[in-house]
Design an enzyme around this catalytic site. Sequence first.
Site, short mmCIF file in Angstrom:
data_model
loop_
_atom_site.label_atom_id
_atom_site.label_comp_id
_atom_site.label_asym_id
_atom_site.label_seq_id
_atom_site.Cartn_x
_atom_site.Cartn_y
_atom_site.Cartn_z
N GLU A 319 40.79 42.73 36.57
CA GLU A 319 40.18 43.69 37.48
C GLU A 319 38.71 43.93 37.15
O GLU A 319 37.83 43.75 37.99
CB GLU A 319 40.96 45.01 37.42
N HIS A 320 38.43 44.38 35.94
CA HIS A 320 37.06 44.63 35.50
C HIS A 320 36.66 43.54 34.50
O HIS A 320 37.39 43.30 33.54
CB HIS A 320 36.94 45.98 34.79
#
Length: 436
Positions: A319-320
């Site tokens: 995600e990040h």
Amino acid sequence: MAVETLKTGRSEAERSDEDARIRSVVETTLRDIESGGDAAVRALSEKFDNFSPPSFRLSDCDIETAMGSVAERDLADIRFAQAQIRRFAEAQRASMTDIEVETLPGIILGHRNIPVQSVGCYVPGGKFPMVASAHMSVLTASVAGVPRIVASAPPVDGAPHPAIVTAMHLGGAHEIYCLGGIQAVGAMALGTETIEPVHMLVGPGNAFVAEAKRQLFGRVGIDLFAGPTETMVIADRTVDAEICATDLLGQAEHGYDSPAVLITNDRDLAEKTLAEIDRILAILPTAGTASVSWRDYGQVILCDTHAEMLVVANDLAFEHVQVMTDRDDWYLENLTCFGALFLGPRTNVSNGDKVIGTNHTLPTRRAGRYTGGLWVGKFLKTHSYQRVTTDAAAADIGAVCSRLCLLEGFVGHAEQANLRVRRYGGRNVPYGGAAE
């Protein structure tokens, strides 16, 4: 490829067992909401949040009271964050244009970008009241032009959270509810006697909320299939262990199941980061959560080269992704599977989570392989249209269409085209025959 894992987390089998349990609970709960309506929603709120107000929808007076209890500095910060998010969302919206083109003489094709007509925005509360999630969903839907925006968040300490309510209201919510968990997303999607159902659900949440959205997908649209927060740090010897450890633990505190992984080509950095994580966990106020996430879901992966690091990163599709190397632009050009990138040591994931302007609702569980995160475009549906403006165009395109329909055996389809050939082209085409 020489890839060495210095630390691993829980196995896929262990994670799968927990997913199965959550699926069963959510399925039963959604059935109860669909059959029981408001009564079922109230019972769930009483059970899980010990909260049963006369109405779950906040009145104008409730909203004013909540906003009046927000400190001036906090209110100013909320307005500042929303200004940044609005500015970027408006730029994104401006990039999406309606089109119309004449592809052949008399053949007009086009598309329109039409807002989803109603959206339910879920804002998590629980352990950490996610004020920023209201900006990301409600405000972005507002910029897209959604005419009915419903927002819901659980009670905090037995009441609506003032800052969350403020962010929802300033972001443009038309209806605000104090409901959490499965009962919130279920009520918004399925509808009850007092809550009109929406067309789309957006926003992050715990594993039960994420699974509820998954099971409701199809009856309503959703932004994406979101799981626990994930963070990846891609680093080389240009940065130190303190910044790597801080960026890993800064997201691991989200929950007990938030994966965090360091990918590096420097063994010394890997080993020092492991030691630095132990040091920080000894003093971090949220270590009770972060330490469990790091123990069960943390990884340190050592590669020989940047090319190997890129392959691993694209495969994990986190995600990040925080990139701190001597070639950040190279990663920007070559990373293809991720939620959002944070380039260089001066930036960090928290900026994106709270204030900088990009959206923090992002794909997890490798969904970055096929989708990006929430943005203004998620609230817009691109619909095509066609118009034939001349007799000659109707006859000419109809003749080709007729032959292609019969190639596939669709006689009724062919007759739709043949009728236009006869009417507008003056040609006698027998029923079921191909226009020449």
